[in-house]
Design an enzyme around this catalytic site. Structure first.
Site, PDB file in Angstrom:
ATOM      1  N   GLU A   1       0.774  -0.893  -0.098  1.00  0.00           N
ATOM      2  CA  GLU A   1       0.113   0.018   0.014  1.00  0.00           C
ATOM      3  C   GLU A   1       0.854   1.341   0.085  1.00  0.00           C
ATOM      4  O   GLU A   1       0.708   2.236  -0.774  1.00  0.00           O
ATOM      5  CB  GLU A   1      -0.957  -0.205   1.266  1.00  0.00           C
TER       6      GLU A   1
ATOM      7  N   GLU B   1      17.170  -1.266   8.396  1.00  0.00           N
ATOM      8  CA  GLU B   1      15.855  -1.940   9.242  1.00  0.00           C
ATOM      9  C   GLU B   1      14.529  -1.771   8.567  1.00  0.00           C
ATOM     10  O   GLU B   1      14.300  -0.697   7.962  1.00  0.00           O
ATOM     11  CB  GLU B   1      15.696  -1.097  10.505  1.00  0.00           C
TER      12      GLU B   1
ATOM     13  N   LYS C   1      20.450   7.207  21.522  1.00  0.00           N
ATOM     14  CA  LYS C   1      20.607   5.855  21.592  1.00  0.00           C
ATOM     15  C   LYS C   1      21.978   5.280  21.883  1.00  0.00           C
ATOM     16  O   LYS C   1      22.111   4.401  22.634  1.00  0.00           O
ATOM     17  CB  LYS C   1      20.153   5.154  20.024  1.00  0.00           C
TER      18      LYS C   1
HETATM   19  P1  0O2 Z   1      10.969   4.918  16.600  1.00  0.00           P
HETATM   20  O1  0O2 Z   1      10.485   6.318  17.309  1.00  0.00           O
HETATM   21  O2  0O2 Z   1       9.811   4.410  16.010  1.00  0.00           O
HETATM   22  O3  0O2 Z   1      12.229   5.253  15.782  1.00  0.00           O
HETATM   23  P2  0O2 Z   1      16.002  -0.836  20.194  1.00  0.00           P
HETATM   24  O4  0O2 Z   1      16.017  -0.583  18.699  1.00  0.00           O
HETATM   25  O5  0O2 Z   1      17.379  -1.369  20.411  1.00  0.00           O
HETATM   26  O6  0O2 Z   1      15.602   0.371  21.042  1.00  0.00           O
HETATM   27  P3  0O2 Z   1      14.926  -3.184  19.908  1.00  0.00           P
HETATM   28  O7  0O2 Z   1      14.010  -4.093  20.909  1.00  0.00           O
HETATM   29  O8  0O2 Z   1      16.207  -3.963  19.495  1.00  0.00           O
HETATM   30  O9  0O2 Z   1      14.854  -1.988  20.331  1.00  0.00           O
HETATM   31  O10 0O2 Z   1      14.216  -3.327  18.694  1.00  0.00           O
HETATM   32  P4  0O2 Z   1      12.679  -3.443  18.049  1.00  0.00           P
HETATM   33  O11 0O2 Z   1      11.961  -4.454  19.047  1.00  0.00           O
HETATM   34  O12 0O2 Z   1      13.015  -4.369  16.863  1.00  0.00           O
HETATM   35  O13 0O2 Z   1      12.005  -2.048  17.815  1.00  0.00           O
HETATM   36  C1  0O2 Z   1      12.610  -1.406  17.176  1.00  0.00           C
HETATM   37  C2  0O2 Z   1      11.499  -0.340  16.414  1.00  0.00           C
HETATM   38  O14 0O2 Z   1      10.016  -1.063  16.418  1.00  0.00           O
HETATM   39  C3  0O2 Z   1      10.806   1.047  17.134  1.00  0.00           C
HETATM   40  O15 0O2 Z   1      11.931   1.940  16.994  1.00  0.00           O
HETATM   41  C4  0O2 Z   1       9.559   1.131  16.875  1.00  0.00           C
HETATM   42  O16 0O2 Z   1       9.658   1.779  15.589  1.00  0.00           O
HETATM   43  C5  0O2 Z   1       9.002  -0.085  16.639  1.00  0.00           C
HETATM   44  N1  0O2 Z   1       8.420  -0.702  17.872  1.00  0.00           N
HETATM   45  C6  0O2 Z   1       8.941  -1.585  18.720  1.00  0.00           C
HETATM   46  N2  0O2 Z   1       8.106  -1.770  19.494  1.00  0.00           N
HETATM   47  C7  0O2 Z   1       7.022  -1.128  19.573  1.00  0.00           C
HETATM   48  C8  0O2 Z   1       5.956  -0.856  20.283  1.00  0.00           C
HETATM   49  O17 0O2 Z   1       5.567  -1.510  21.376  1.00  0.00           O
HETATM   50  N3  0O2 Z   1       5.140   0.051  19.882  1.00  0.00           N
HETATM   51  C9  0O2 Z   1       5.193   0.891  18.843  1.00  0.00           C
HETATM   52  N4  0O2 Z   1       4.396   1.825  18.304  1.00  0.00           N
HETATM   53  N5  0O2 Z   1       6.352   0.641  18.120  1.00  0.00           N
HETATM   54  C10 0O2 Z   1       7.397  -0.161  18.185  1.00  0.00           C
HETATM   55  P5  0O2 Z   1      12.395   2.870  18.132  1.00  0.00           P
HETATM   56  O18 0O2 Z   1      13.715   3.408  17.673  1.00  0.00           O
HETATM   57  O19 0O2 Z   1      12.213   2.377  19.506  1.00  0.00           O
HETATM   58  O20 0O2 Z   1      11.285   4.126  17.841  1.00  0.00           O
END
Ligand code: 0O2
Length: 226
Positions: free
Chosen positions: A68, A169, A83
């Site tokens: 989409e 990513e 970060k």
């Molecule tokens: P933003 O503001 O979107 O860029 P880390 O990346 O190390 O902090 P982790 O666990 O390795 O964390 O990454 P993961 O689980 O792959 O998640 C990375 C991204 O997925 C996040 O980026 C969010 O975009 C999304 N995400 C993960 N969990 C959630 C959630 O519970 N709710 C929402 N809405 N988005 C989520 P960022 O950089 O954290 O945030």
């Protein structure tokens, strides 16, 4: 967000960040970071093109577009500093490139859950896409209800005299998953709140949207059979 910025520009934080660093370091690092961000931008363009091509070709064969929308974003320098700080990584362009995997982000919004896996397969089959990590929050949703398929891939960008491998990513979501995640991101995610009732309501909404996805997919499959 404002809170994050205040934290980043806190005087002690800045002093610690550039402790024992001289002016030369500042100049060199800011140039290196600018260069790196340009390379990530190029990697985003490469990956976006791949998805646009897959979408076009799929529509030739199936008479509909599985994708989409494609949304891309380059993490801000503030976000990168926040970060590295949160993860205890000393700030430098080299460390940013080595340890952070989400500076270039491409979000692919598909119509149906099955389309996500079809596009994922064709994307990963390409010989210049190397899978580094995969997190399937569709098969295994996060406890809060978050659903999405995350890939970290490496892909080359071609410069005037060399080839450089860049990490990107990729997040795959359906329209319904994206609707939920976008609103949850705005109202709850990382807000530091821990309200049980709100959490449970948000989770209910995630379940409803997951059921909606399956129902819509079922309808489409029945129409395809007809
Ligand atoms: P933003 O503001 O979107 O860029 P880390 O990346 O190390 O902090 P982790 O666990 O390795 O964390 O990454 P993961 O689980 O792959 O998640 C990375 C991204 O997925 C996040 O980026 C969010 O975009 C999304 N995400 C993960 N969990 C959630 C959630 O519970 N709710 C929402 N809405 N988005 C989520 P960022 O950089 O954290 O945030």
């Amino acid at each position: 967000m404002t809170q994050k910025k205040e934290q980043i520009y806190d005087e002690k934080f800045l002093t610690d960040l550039f402790k024992n660093k001289n002016m030369e370091f500042f100049v060199e690092e800011s140039m290196a970071i600018r260069e790196l961000m340009t390379y990530y931008e190029c990697a985003i363009m490469e990956v976006e093109t791949k998805f646009n091509v897959l979408n076009k070709e799929f529509s030739l064969r199936h008479d509909r577009n599985p994708i989409e929308t494609i949304k891309s974003r380059l993490k801000s320098v503030e976000g990168i500093i926040e970060k590295t700080n949160r993860k205890g990584i000393p700030f430098s362009s080299q460390n940013v490139e080595k340890y952070l995997t989400d500076i270039a982000g491409v979000r692919v919004i598909c119509a149906f859950p099955k389309d996500i896996y079809a596009i994922r397969e064709s994307f990963l089959a390409q010989d210049d896409i190397f899978l580094i990590e995969e997190k399937d929050y569709i098969q295994n949703p996060k406890p809060n209800g978050y659903r999405s398929l995350h890939l970290i891939v490496e892909t080359p960008i071609f410069l005037h005299d060399s080839k450089k491998m860049m990490k990107v990513e990729v997040q795959f979501r359906t329209i319904a998953m994206d609707f939920w995640a976008s609103l949850e991101h705005r109202i709850y995610y990382k807000k530091g709140k821990n309200d049980r009732e709100l959490k449970s309501e948000l989770k209910d909404c995630a379940e409803i949207s997951a059921n909606l996805d399956l129902k819509m997919q079922g309808i489409r499959e029945r129409l395809d059979e007809d």
